[in-house]
Scaffold this motif. Structure first.
Motif, PDB file in Angstrom:
ATOM      1  N   GLU A  41      11.503 -13.985 -27.021  1.00 33.16           N
ATOM      2  CA  GLU A  41      11.410 -13.141 -25.825  1.00 33.16           C
ATOM      3  C   GLU A  41      11.069 -11.672 -26.094  1.00 33.16           C
ATOM      4  N   PRO A  69      18.542 -15.568 -25.769  1.00 33.09           N
ATOM      5  CA  PRO A  69      17.773 -16.539 -24.984  1.00 33.09           C
ATOM      6  C   PRO A  69      18.612 -17.328 -23.979  1.00 33.09           C
ATOM      7  N   GLN A 117       8.818 -17.034 -18.177  1.00 33.86           N
ATOM      8  CA  GLN A 117      10.044 -16.813 -18.951  1.00 33.86           C
ATOM      9  C   GLN A 117      11.037 -17.953 -18.744  1.00 33.86           C
TER      10      GLN A 117
END
Ligand SMILES: Cc1cc2nc3c(=O)[nH]c(=O)nc-3n(C[C@H](O)[C@H](O)[C@H](O)COP(=O)(O)O)c2cc1C
Ligand code: SF4
Ligand code: FES
Lengths: 153, 513
Positions: free
Chosen positions: A82, B383, B426
């Motif tokens: 990410e 995450p 995402q």
């Protein structure tokens, strides 16, 4: 390429003799010695650690680090997690793909192989990468390939 | 004259090695008396390579130095501490550092991390020496009184865990340090291991001696080759100087420490999967109970703590539990080592008391995005952590206050995204990552995550949207309730938060169809 001397490997693995808890360490040892883990090395590990080949195979396949075939002269690992996505790693991966380097097929081109990684611990200076173990921050496809060509020259 | 060039791998990633070489070469050519010290990083990562020059007024910093610029900088007076465009003044007076409260990171960036005598002169081993004069129970009581909670994610009180281990009777006990640090946006464990490895060794030794464990392992992920080398080198030095081994600092007590290396598996950061991996096996999660404190490594009582948890212990012992307990916010005591990451202008390490607001961290310390575009969202805690928007800015950063908003602190990583991010991508990635890294034990995690990717794709494509939204919600519920560990159990957190905050990114047509 897949040639190795069984006796050499046995010597390398000697500290793990009879130690069933050493399978993972033995795999690391083989890979650091040969660059990959040839199928026949699994038998040597099984015999050394006194476990079944199936157990060694199970460990070998669980961990994404281990490779069954020799690596290219230069391995580029690009972070796709990410924090690096936030800094444009998706674009770096796409640019590399456009030049023939696909992180999914990991096909080697001119001695360079590109793989994905999930976080390299350099999340403030992403996109992060390693070129044959050398850390690279703020990476672009160009900077990575330039560094890789330098290494595989 | 001393010149400092960081050896931290983040600094190396932007050329610190070639800068150090250039300085040495030019100094040799010019016959200058220069010693280049490879220090850890100060954690102001956007300034790396940050070169520091020792002057009578203090250490003057030069930011973003490149090897090519070294000759000109030296000609312009860098080695005398001259005021140049690249200089940031006296580093210790830099506002980014003066606003922090460096406790665990107090020594990182100051000196050569592998110099064991310097470690001692900067206060090292004081905690261990104090602990060696106390009973194990008293050491554990101090850790409990300090309020120290586990920094690996769950925030479990360290003292309670240690107490279980000290009270267990066994022929062998272990201390295992979880240095798997797999969360995207986190690098504090890595920077401490590279930048102050003896602190971790000291913390683990205190833990071992307190609970009667004679062996310890540090499980480091393979993505951290520099940390692995740093820890191995430091362990060898500590052994040689008698801080590890059969007779720790002459106390007659025993503690042996070894590094073990992971192999590219995120789930091996889960403590029981880590134990399996330490036993050389596949990293599958064990059901709990039994808890590792009673039945841990090789079935023996085991302390498992994160790097940051164990590295806080020397200071707690040296300065007293009360000093640590005095810091913090509500039930989150002490300091937290925040990591500012992703698309952020000033990324790096911010160690400060719990309770600072998210907004202050991101705007105050981080100064907005690296790209200069507006911030759209921030992912907190790796995450498996929630995405939040700027409405979360006033939230105090602490375990309970974040949980109250549906987010979690995790290992303290904060990942900033600008407005170019697509949140459906995402959310999809969160499911993909779960599918990739699942240990395979539970169906909701192993299969559900793959279904999740497909369902999100259908939602985005506008295919039977309301039906698929319902399906995604069901899937998230099953994953949350039907997973053995937080891998499957928390993956719905980023997914749901992304969908809730940014439905437009999923092409949601209001009312559905
Ligand atoms: C999927 C998953 C990954 C984890 N990864 C890590 C990790 O990389 N490092 C870590 O310290 N804890 C990690 N944890 C938390 C550990 O299970 C455990 O709670 C922690 O190591 C205990 O140490 P602490 O009490 O000092 O935090 C993870 C948990 C899960 C479910
Ligand atoms: S939730 Fe996923 S990672 Fe955790 S035990 Fe189940 S299958 Fe394994
Ligand atoms: S997310 Fe890419 S280095 Fe951490």
């Amino acid at each position: 390429m897949t040639q190795f001397v069984v006796e050499d490997l046995e010597r390398t693995l000697a500290p793990f003799r009879g130690d069933a808890s050493a399978i993972l360490r033995a795999l690391h040892e083989v890979q650091s010695e040969l660059g990959f883990v040839p199928d026949s090395a699994l038998d040597v590990i099984a015999k050394t650690c006194n476990v079944s080949r199936a157990e060694v195979y199970g460990v070998f396949t669980f961990y994404s680090d281990f490779r069954a075939t020799p690596p290219a002269a230069c391995v580029v690992k690009v972070c796709v997690a990410e924090a690096c996505q936030a800094n444009g790693s998706r674009e770096v991966v796409a640019d590399l793909k456009a030049q023939g380097y696909d992180v999914h097929t990991r096909k080697a081109v001119d001695g360079i192989q590109v793989e994905q990684a999930f976080c390299l611990g350099n999340c403030a200076l992403g996109p992060a990468a390693f070129v044959n173990g050398q850390p690279i921050g703020r990476a672009t496809a160009e900077s990575l390939l330039a560094a890789a060509r330098e290494v595989s020259k | 004259m001393k010149v400092f060039v960081p050896c931290d791998s983040a600094a190396l990633s932007v050329g610190a090695d070639s800068v150090a070489r250039a300085i040495e070469e030019i100094a040799t050519v010019k016959g200058l008396d220069v010693t280049v010290v490879r220090n850890g990083s100060r954690g102001m990562l956007w300034l790396e390579p940050l070169v520091e020059v020792e002057t009578s007024a203090g250490r003057v910093g030069y930011a973003n130095v490149s090897a090519n610029a070294v000759a000109t900088l030296i000609d312009s007076g860098m080695l005398e501490g001259a005021q140049l465009p690249a200089s940031i003044g006296i580093v210790d007076n830099h506002e980014w550092l003066t606003r922090q409260n460096r406790v665990t990171f107090a020594r990182v960036g100051i000196s050569d991390p592998q110099c064991i005598t310097e470690y001692e002169s900067l206060g090292g081993w004081a905690g261990l020496r104090k602990a060696l004069t106390m009973t194990g129970e008293d050491v554990v009581a101090d850790v409990t009184d300090s309020g120290l909670r586990g920094r690996g994610g769950a925030g479990f009180p360290a003292g309670i865990k240690w107490k279980t281990v000290v009270n267990a009777t066994a022929d062998q006990k272990y201390v295992c340090c979880n240095a798997d640090e797999g969360d995207s946006g986190t690098f504090a464990d890595r920077m401490l291991m590279e930048g102050d490895p003896f602190t971790l060794i000291e913390g683990m030794t205190i833990a071992g001696i307190a609970v009667g464990a004679t062996r310890g392992f540090i499980y480091i992920r393979s993505e951290y080759p520099h940390a692995i080398t740093a820890m191995n080198t430091a362990i060898a030095k500590a052994q040689e100087k008698g801080f590890l081994g059969d007779n720790v600092d002459g106390s007659g007590k025993e503690f042996h420490l070894d590094v073990r290396v992971g192999a590219g598996s995120y789930v091996c950061g889960e403590e029981t999967a880590m134990l399996e991996s330490l036993e050389g096996k596949r990293g599958t999660v064990r059901p709990k109970p039994p808890i590792p404190a009673l039945v841990g490594l090789f079935g023996k009582p085991t302390i498992i703590n994160n790097v940051m948890t164990l590295a806080a212990v020397p200071m707690i012992m040296a300065q007293g539990a009360a000093a640590y307990q005095a810091l913090g916010h509500e039930k989150s005591r002490g300091t937290q080592v925040f990591q500012l990451a992703g698309n952020i202008k000033q990324g790096g390490i911010v160690e400060i008391d719990f309770g600072i607001t998210l907004g202050d961290l991101i705007d105050g310390f981080g100064a907005g995005t690296h790209t200069g575009k507006p911030i759209k969202t921030v992912q907190i805690g790796g995450p498996l952590g929630a995405y939040v928007g700027t409405e979360a800015w006033p939230t105090p950063m602490a375990y309970e206050s974040l949980a109250a908003t549906g987010a979690m602190l995790g290992h303290g990583g904060i990942v900033v995204f600008d407005d170019s991010v697509n949140m459906a991508a995402q959310a999809r990635f969160a499911m993909e990552f779960c599918a990739e890294e699942s240990c395979g034990k539970c169906t909701p995690c192993r299969i559900g995550s793959t279904r999740g990717v497909e369902v999100i794709d259908r939602i985005v494509a506008g295919d039977e949207q309301s039906k698929n939204l319902e399906l995604l919600e069901d899937l998230c519920e099953v994953m949350t309730d039907g997973s053995l560990c937080a891998m499957g159990g928390l993956t719905p957190l980023p997914v749901r938060s992304a969908l809730k905050l940014f439905p437009a990114d999923f092409n949601i047509v209001s009312g559905g169809k």
